[in-house]
Scaffold this motif. Structure first.
Motif, PDB file in Angstrom:
ATOM      1  N   MET A 167       0.827  -1.212   0.000  1.00  0.00           N
ATOM      2  CA  MET A 167       0.000   0.000   0.000  1.00  0.00           C
ATOM      3  C   MET A 167       0.859   1.258   0.000  1.00  0.00           C
ATOM      4  SD  MET A 167      -3.314  -0.701   2.381  1.00  0.00           S
ATOM      5  CE  MET A 167      -2.385  -1.390   3.732  1.00  0.00           C
ATOM      6  N   ILE A 170      -3.330   6.838   5.385  1.00  0.00           N
ATOM      7  CA  ILE A 170      -3.849   8.078   4.784  1.00  0.00           C
ATOM      8  C   ILE A 170      -4.006   9.157   5.845  1.00  0.00           C
ATOM      9  CG2 ILE A 170      -5.818   9.135   3.611  1.00  0.00           C
ATOM     10  CD1 ILE A 170      -4.130   7.381   1.803  1.00  0.00           C
ATOM     11  N   MET A 194      -7.622   6.136  -8.929  1.00  0.00           N
ATOM     12  CA  MET A 194      -7.936   6.298  -7.503  1.00  0.00           C
ATOM     13  C   MET A 194      -9.423   6.025  -7.285  1.00  0.00           C
ATOM     14  SD  MET A 194      -7.570   9.677  -5.077  1.00  0.00           S
ATOM     15  CE  MET A 194      -5.802   9.745  -5.172  1.00  0.00           C
ATOM     16  N   ASP A 204      -4.862   0.960   5.540  1.00  0.00           N
ATOM     17  CA  ASP A 204      -4.846   2.026   4.535  1.00  0.00           C
ATOM     18  C   ASP A 204      -5.405   3.321   5.112  1.00  0.00           C
ATOM     19  OD1 ASP A 204      -4.399   3.017   1.894  1.00  0.00           O
ATOM     20  OD2 ASP A 204      -6.536   2.866   1.511  1.00  0.00           O
ATOM     21  N   LEU A 221       0.857   4.041  -2.867  1.00  0.00           N
ATOM     22  CA  LEU A 221       0.629   5.456  -2.578  1.00  0.00           C
ATOM     23  C   LEU A 221       1.741   6.310  -3.175  1.00  0.00           C
ATOM     24  CD1 LEU A 221      -1.049   7.597  -1.077  1.00  0.00           C
ATOM     25  CD2 LEU A 221       0.362   7.171   0.952  1.00  0.00           C
ATOM     26  N   TRP A 222       2.971   5.827  -3.064  1.00  0.00           N
ATOM     27  CA  TRP A 222       4.106   6.553  -3.643  1.00  0.00           C
ATOM     28  C   TRP A 222       3.979   6.622  -5.164  1.00  0.00           C
ATOM     29  CZ3 TRP A 222       7.593   9.963  -2.731  1.00  0.00           C
ATOM     30  CH2 TRP A 222       8.699  10.099  -3.566  1.00  0.00           C
TER      31      TRP A 222
END
Length: 482
Positions: free
Chosen positions: A367, A420, A384, A416, A371-372
């Protein structure tokens, strides 16, 4: 029913997160004015009072919040300021039932009067609870089902399509029951990887490598020494054509075939005219030009054939290598596949704990990497997705693979959510922690008007992002992407 189950599990994550903030606040003696399930957008479905805390359930269920007296009073002041500008009486919208509800500014029950480390604990408690809940869910699933998925599958040949579809797979040494170990050097641990390579290697894909074009042009010059290849070749010129040859094999990284990076090619795309010429000269040894044409265009048309595929099979413990396999013009190889998901046992307490932690750690790394990739633009924003797609995918996973995978998906979503929320973005928990860290470094409180202004701006951006994600979700479902 599976959709309802998935919605319940996601709602549980939000509830757990906010309960983390709530209980941490109460442990340090901070009064909580409101506990909101959902965001205060649109109507409020339910409202009740529990001690000094107002419990609310909003129609817009995507989120939740815990607010303190400081927040409520700032909101009231903002409303009064707006009404005064409009020339309206500045009456209080939030009537206090009695004076005991009004806290003195120096009250120890106010969040603002707590020590920085206590504030940090309260702010990060939601993230902590999400991590704890993810561990609990994973260990519960491991203990109940006595196994955890490894994230990989063995892929087998179920059936070979016997009709002549343009692929040469039917003439290869391949049988039902063969295990597919690799394709073009990539370990096949899912059908997605295999299908990805096959599709990107299809016959007449419309893309050609520059080196292949150069070689094909050199072959044309050698076979047609009387033709001027330095200028536009006129219509009516008869050309001898070299035999069709394969292109370079597809060479992509593990991240691309796993879906963690966007596939990008440096190959040159054929134009519409070049594509039509490619179709006309197929299997021909000579061709008379119908119109003036650039030499490179002829070379491109002749270069677009197929990217050879190498497949390694395992049969009865023996390794079988299939070279120079190609698909038809639709990218179909002619195989039906079946998969067998791999699991790791969790029968003992030690296996339950160690394998659960390892499962979550591996999922967290993936994850973080994803995200990166999103932040750096390697995965487009259109990829997304939010609660709508998550619910749909989760429902499908429960229906197809069972409740074990549904619980594990919920645990991953919980991690996740924690990741976030830890991002240093105002309006998220990480943003509040960032402000607290700045206060500690500077040795004084930050200007409230500045922090509030920044917070409102990023909250608005967050709402816009949520709307965008919901639009992505709906579009993906309408176009049957999921």
């Amino acid at each position: 029913m599976n959709t309802i189950i998935m919605l319940f599990l996601i709602s549980l994550l939000i509830l757990v997160h906010e309960l983390g903030h709530f209980f941490a606040a109460r442990i340090f003696g901070v009064r909580v004015s409101k506990f909101g399930f959902g965001l205060p957008i649109g109507p409020t479905l339910f409202k009740t009072k529990w001690g000094n805390t107002e419990i609310l359930i909003h129609a817009f269920l995507l989120g939740g919040y815990v607010s303190f007296p400081d927040d409520e009073e700032k909101e009231e002041e903002a409303k009064k300021a707006v009404k005064e500008k409009l020339g309206e009486p500045a009456k209080e919208d939030m009537q206090k039932e009695n004076k005991e509800d009004i806290l003195p500014m120096d009250s120890p029950e106010r969040f603002r009067n707590k020590k920085p480390w206590q504030k940090a604990v309260i702010v990060s408690a939601g993230v902590f609870m999400n991590v704890v809940f993810a561990i609990f869910l994973t260990m519960f699933a491991a203990a109940w089902y006595h196994k955890l998925p490894t994230g990989t599958s063995d892929v087998f040949v179920k059936e070979i399509v016997s009709k002549n579809n343009g692929s040469n797979i039917t003439g290869a040494d391949i049988k039902p029951g063969d295990k597919i170990k690799s394709i073009n050097g990539i370990n096949v641990t899912s059908t997605y990887k295999f299908i990805f390579v096959v599709q990107k290697s299809k016959y007449f894909d419309g893309f050609v490598d520059g080196e292949v074009i150069t070689r094909k042009l050199a072959d044309l010059k050698k076979m047609n020494p009387d033709v001027d290849f330095e200028n536009l070749i006129p219509a009516g010129t008869s050309l001898k054509l070299p035999a069709a040859a394969s292109e370079k094999p597809l060479n992509v990284s593990e991240n691309v075939v796993s879906g963690y990076e966007k596939y990008e090619t440096s190959e040159i795309a054929l134009t519409k005219e070049e594509t039509e010429l490619r179709n006309e000269v197929e299997n021909k040894t000579s061709y008379t030009l119908k119109e003036d044409i650039e030499p490179e265009s002829i070379a491109k048309a002749l270069s677009d054939t197929y990217k050879p595929i190498t497949i390694v099979l395992e049969r009865n413990g023996n390794e079988i290598i299939l070279n120079n396999i190609y698909t038809d013009k639709n990218g179909i190889l002619g195989l039906k596949l079946e998969t067998k998901e791999n699991f790791t046992p969790t029968s003992t307490p030690k296996e339950i704990v160690t394998n659960s932690i390892n499962y979550l750690w591996q999922s967290t790394k993936l994850m973080g990497f994803g995200l990166w990739q999103l932040v750096t633009g390697k995965i487009p924003m259109s990829e997304m997705h939010g609660i709508v797609v998550i619910t749909k995918v989760g429902s499908d996973i429960i229906e197809t693979y069972g409740m074990l995978n549904g619980l594990l998906l919920t645990a991953i979503i919980s991690i996740d959510l924690a990741i976030i929320n830890l991002l240093p973005i105002p309006a998220l928990d990480g943003g509040h922690l960032m402000f607290l860290a700045l206060e500690k470094i500077l040795g004084k409180e930050l200007d409230e008007k500045i922090t509030e202004g920044i917070g409102r701006f990023f909250f608005l951006l967050l709402i816009i992002l949520m709307v965008y994600v919901i639009f992505n979700d709906i579009f993906a479902l309408v176009t049957h992407k999921f």
